[in-house]
Design a protein around this motif. Sequence first.
Motif, PDB file in Angstrom:
ATOM      1  N   SER A 220       1.043  -1.155   0.049  1.00  0.00           N
ATOM      2  CA  SER A 220      -0.011  -0.142   0.092  1.00  0.00           C
ATOM      3  C   SER A 220       0.881   1.214   0.058  1.00  0.00           C
ATOM      4  CB  SER A 220      -1.175   0.052   1.237  1.00  0.00           C
ATOM      5  OG  SER A 220      -1.767   1.303   1.206  1.00  0.00           O
ATOM      6  N   ARG A 221       0.443   2.177  -0.918  1.00  0.00           N
ATOM      7  CA  ARG A 221       1.315   3.303  -0.962  1.00  0.00           C
ATOM      8  C   ARG A 221       1.854   4.191   0.131  1.00  0.00           C
ATOM      9  NH1 ARG A 221       0.754   8.963  -2.075  1.00  0.00           N
ATOM     10  NH2 ARG A 221      -1.265   8.650  -1.942  1.00  0.00           N
ATOM     11  N   THR A 222       0.846   4.349   1.176  1.00  0.00           N
ATOM     12  CA  THR A 222       1.050   5.161   2.381  1.00  0.00           C
ATOM     13  C   THR A 222       1.851   4.466   3.276  1.00  0.00           C
ATOM     14  OG1 THR A 222      -1.309   4.584   3.049  1.00  0.00           O
ATOM     15  CG2 THR A 222      -1.002   6.668   1.494  1.00  0.00           C
ATOM     16  N   LEU A 223       2.019   3.027   3.120  1.00  0.00           N
ATOM     17  CA  LEU A 223       2.469   2.248   4.315  1.00  0.00           C
ATOM     18  C   LEU A 223       3.974   1.707   3.809  1.00  0.00           C
ATOM     19  CD1 LEU A 223      -0.631   0.184   5.340  1.00  0.00           C
ATOM     20  CD2 LEU A 223       0.359   2.562   6.258  1.00  0.00           C
ATOM     21  N   ARG A 224       4.512   2.147   2.773  1.00  0.00           N
ATOM     22  CA  ARG A 224       5.762   1.663   2.371  1.00  0.00           C
ATOM     23  C   ARG A 224       7.054   2.088   3.348  1.00  0.00           C
ATOM     24  NH1 ARG A 224       4.174   3.024  -3.752  1.00  0.00           N
ATOM     25  NH2 ARG A 224       2.763   1.594  -4.012  1.00  0.00           N
ATOM     26  N   GLY A 225       7.796   1.257   3.710  1.00  0.00           N
ATOM     27  CA  GLY A 225       9.039   1.714   4.551  1.00  0.00           C
ATOM     28  C   GLY A 225       8.684   0.942   5.933  1.00  0.00           C
ATOM     29  N   GLN A 226       7.700   0.278   5.907  1.00  0.00           N
ATOM     30  CA  GLN A 226       7.258  -0.218   7.343  1.00  0.00           C
ATOM     31  C   GLN A 226       7.633  -1.837   7.457  1.00  0.00           C
ATOM     32  OE1 GLN A 226       6.406   1.346  10.042  1.00  0.00           O
ATOM     33  NE2 GLN A 226       6.799   3.125   8.645  1.00  0.00           N
ATOM     34  N   ARG A 227       8.357  -2.575   6.662  1.00  0.00           N
ATOM     35  CA  ARG A 227       8.842  -3.747   6.708  1.00  0.00           C
ATOM     36  C   ARG A 227       7.858  -4.863   6.111  1.00  0.00           C
ATOM     37  NH1 ARG A 227       9.459  -6.648  10.822  1.00  0.00           N
ATOM     38  NH2 ARG A 227       8.075  -5.657  11.961  1.00  0.00           N
ATOM     39  N   TRP A 228       6.717  -4.442   5.682  1.00  0.00           N
ATOM     40  CA  TRP A 228       5.787  -5.334   5.003  1.00  0.00           C
ATOM     41  C   TRP A 228       6.436  -5.957   3.954  1.00  0.00           C
ATOM     42  CZ3 TRP A 228       4.183  -4.490   9.418  1.00  0.00           C
ATOM     43  CH2 TRP A 228       3.429  -3.395  10.070  1.00  0.00           C
ATOM     44  N   GLY A 229       6.871  -5.257   2.999  1.00  0.00           N
ATOM     45  CA  GLY A 229       7.486  -5.884   1.872  1.00  0.00           C
ATOM     46  C   GLY A 229       8.487  -7.056   2.076  1.00  0.00           C
ATOM     47  N   ARG A 230       9.299  -6.736   3.176  1.00  0.00           N
ATOM     48  CA  ARG A 230      10.546  -7.533   3.643  1.00  0.00           C
ATOM     49  C   ARG A 230       9.798  -8.961   4.261  1.00  0.00           C
ATOM     50  NH1 ARG A 230      15.870  -7.403   4.525  1.00  0.00           N
ATOM     51  NH2 ARG A 230      16.667  -9.328   4.871  1.00  0.00           N
ATOM     52  N   LEU A 231       8.693  -8.582   4.839  1.00  0.00           N
ATOM     53  CA  LEU A 231       8.016  -9.887   5.785  1.00  0.00           C
ATOM     54  C   LEU A 231       7.299 -10.780   4.464  1.00  0.00           C
ATOM     55  CD1 LEU A 231       6.086  -8.236   8.482  1.00  0.00           C
ATOM     56  CD2 LEU A 231       7.937  -9.907   8.877  1.00  0.00           C
ATOM     57  N   LEU A 232       6.927 -10.291   3.436  1.00  0.00           N
ATOM     58  CA  LEU A 232       6.289 -10.991   2.345  1.00  0.00           C
ATOM     59  C   LEU A 232       7.377 -11.729   1.676  1.00  0.00           C
ATOM     60  CD1 LEU A 232       3.694  -8.684   0.632  1.00  0.00           C
ATOM     61  CD2 LEU A 232       3.308 -10.762   2.012  1.00  0.00           C
ATOM     62  N   LEU A 233       8.486 -10.984   1.225  1.00  0.00           N
ATOM     63  CA  LEU A 233       9.426 -11.672   0.464  1.00  0.00           C
ATOM     64  C   LEU A 233      10.112 -12.991   1.117  1.00  0.00           C
ATOM     65  CD1 LEU A 233      11.142 -11.415  -2.034  1.00  0.00           C
ATOM     66  CD2 LEU A 233      12.583  -9.902  -0.817  1.00  0.00           C
ATOM     67  N   GLU A 234      10.301 -12.702   2.808  1.00  0.00           N
ATOM     68  CA  GLU A 234      10.809 -13.700   3.305  1.00  0.00           C
ATOM     69  C   GLU A 234       9.962 -14.935   3.383  1.00  0.00           C
ATOM     70  OE1 GLU A 234      11.380 -12.075   7.162  1.00  0.00           O
ATOM     71  OE2 GLU A 234      13.524 -10.925   6.539  1.00  0.00           O
ATOM     72  N   ALA A 235       8.496 -14.638   3.549  1.00  0.00           N
ATOM     73  CA  ALA A 235       7.640 -15.682   3.470  1.00  0.00           C
ATOM     74  C   ALA A 235       7.484 -16.653   2.157  1.00  0.00           C
ATOM     75  CB  ALA A 235       6.168 -15.255   3.844  1.00  0.00           C
ATOM     76  N   LEU A 236       7.867 -15.896   0.960  1.00  0.00           N
ATOM     77  CA  LEU A 236       7.789 -16.371  -0.294  1.00  0.00           C
ATOM     78  C   LEU A 236       8.935 -17.374  -0.541  1.00  0.00           C
ATOM     79  CD1 LEU A 236       6.023 -13.602  -2.232  1.00  0.00           C
ATOM     80  CD2 LEU A 236       4.674 -15.623  -1.528  1.00  0.00           C
ATOM     81  N   VAL A 237      10.163 -16.615  -0.156  1.00  0.00           N
ATOM     82  CA  VAL A 237      11.305 -17.411  -0.244  1.00  0.00           C
ATOM     83  C   VAL A 237      11.077 -18.735   0.533  1.00  0.00           C
ATOM     84  CG1 VAL A 237      13.971 -17.314   0.287  1.00  0.00           C
ATOM     85  CG2 VAL A 237      12.546 -15.360  -1.055  1.00  0.00           C
ATOM     86  N   ARG A 238      10.839 -18.422   1.797  1.00  0.00           N
ATOM     87  CA  ARG A 238      10.656 -19.762   2.725  1.00  0.00           C
ATOM     88  C   ARG A 238       9.629 -20.670   2.047  1.00  0.00           C
ATOM     89  NH1 ARG A 238       9.984 -16.908   7.082  1.00  0.00           N
ATOM     90  NH2 ARG A 238       7.743 -16.754   6.984  1.00  0.00           N
ATOM     91  N   ALA A 239       8.794 -20.378   1.481  1.00  0.00           N
ATOM     92  CA  ALA A 239       7.839 -21.376   0.751  1.00  0.00           C
ATOM     93  C   ALA A 239       8.491 -22.003  -0.050  1.00  0.00           C
ATOM     94  CB  ALA A 239       6.555 -20.639   0.296  1.00  0.00           C
ATOM     95  N   ALA A 240       9.497 -21.516  -0.857  1.00  0.00           N
ATOM     96  CA  ALA A 240      10.160 -22.057  -2.142  1.00  0.00           C
ATOM     97  C   ALA A 240      11.245 -22.934  -1.434  1.00  0.00           C
ATOM     98  CB  ALA A 240      10.954 -21.110  -2.996  1.00  0.00           C
ATOM     99  N   GLN A 241      11.681 -22.573  -0.475  1.00  0.00           N
ATOM    100  CA  GLN A 241      12.604 -23.436   0.123  1.00  0.00           C
ATOM    101  C   GLN A 241      12.112 -24.750   0.998  1.00  0.00           C
ATOM    102  OE1 GLN A 241      14.142 -20.588   2.878  1.00  0.00           O
ATOM    103  NE2 GLN A 241      16.257 -20.700   2.153  1.00  0.00           N
ATOM    104  N   GLU A 242      10.997 -24.567   1.396  1.00  0.00           N
ATOM    105  CA  GLU A 242      10.194 -25.558   1.785  1.00  0.00           C
ATOM    106  C   GLU A 242       9.822 -26.750   0.825  1.00  0.00           C
ATOM    107  OE1 GLU A 242       7.029 -24.006   4.269  1.00  0.00           O
ATOM    108  OE2 GLU A 242       8.365 -23.390   6.034  1.00  0.00           O
TER     109      GLU A 242
END
Length: 287
Positions: A220-242
């Motif tokens: 969401s444009r007004t919420l960037r910079g609050q780690r939400w994108g990093r949390l998503l990326l980590e979750a998707l990478v973890r799903a690929a590893q699993e």
Amino acid sequence: MSTPRDFRCHLRLRVRWSEIDQQRIVFNAHYLTYADCAMTEYWRALGLPYEATMHALGGDVYLKKASVEYHASALLDDIIDVGMRCVRIGASSMVFECGIFRTDVPLVSVELVYVFADPATQTKKDVPSALRAVIESFEAGSEMAELRVGSWQELGAAATPLRTAVFVQEQGVAPEVEMDALDRLAVHAVAFNRLGAAVATGRLLPAQDGEARIGRMAVSRTLRGQRWGRLLLEALVRAAQERGDASVLLHAQCHAEGFYQRAGFVAEGDVFDEAGMAHIAMRKMLR
């Protein structure tokens, strides 16, 4: 007197030439502007897009009183740390404390009293219990987003409006390009704020020759910079590893290359055009 460590929400600013007065210090009124900027950062830290949140809550927040105490002066080019915290919630009022510091040196203390009210009549209303709970959870140190990973059938209804807002409305991608048949084959991740609104989303496509692909990363444009994108990326990478994928590929918009580099992705090849925007391929090895 408060210290920077008393605040969970921080905004760092550099003092600009236009904020200096004839005494070569920050003009006193600008400290209220700093506090107001920190208040905006506070809503962002809560994971609450302000306009949409107030509409959903059926009210708005109005400043009733501001009190300022000056301890020392900020100078041109100082890096100042503006901390914001909620110290009390009444029936219809919310009291915030703002501390403005240069390193650990206190410069200014500000108290802000806001009232939750009906925007049509500007008459006060009780602070909604949902908003009260979000603020209390934040000040207690809780995470402000809940991450869910699942299928398009489970998460598509939440992801679609956010992706439309970011890719179609903000970036001008054609709707028929943005939504494709691959959504139903992908693993999706969506971050929800404490009011149940989707604030970030991304997807992981099925692997081909041991390599998965991440895409449709949107915050969401007004919420960037609050780690939400990093949390998503980590979750998707973890799903690929699993599931045993050997590597993950993504096409990063060039302005976001640094974000993916910090997550361990390495740029490959030349910049190319995709959906009218400059992209670069980036890969992360998983084993």
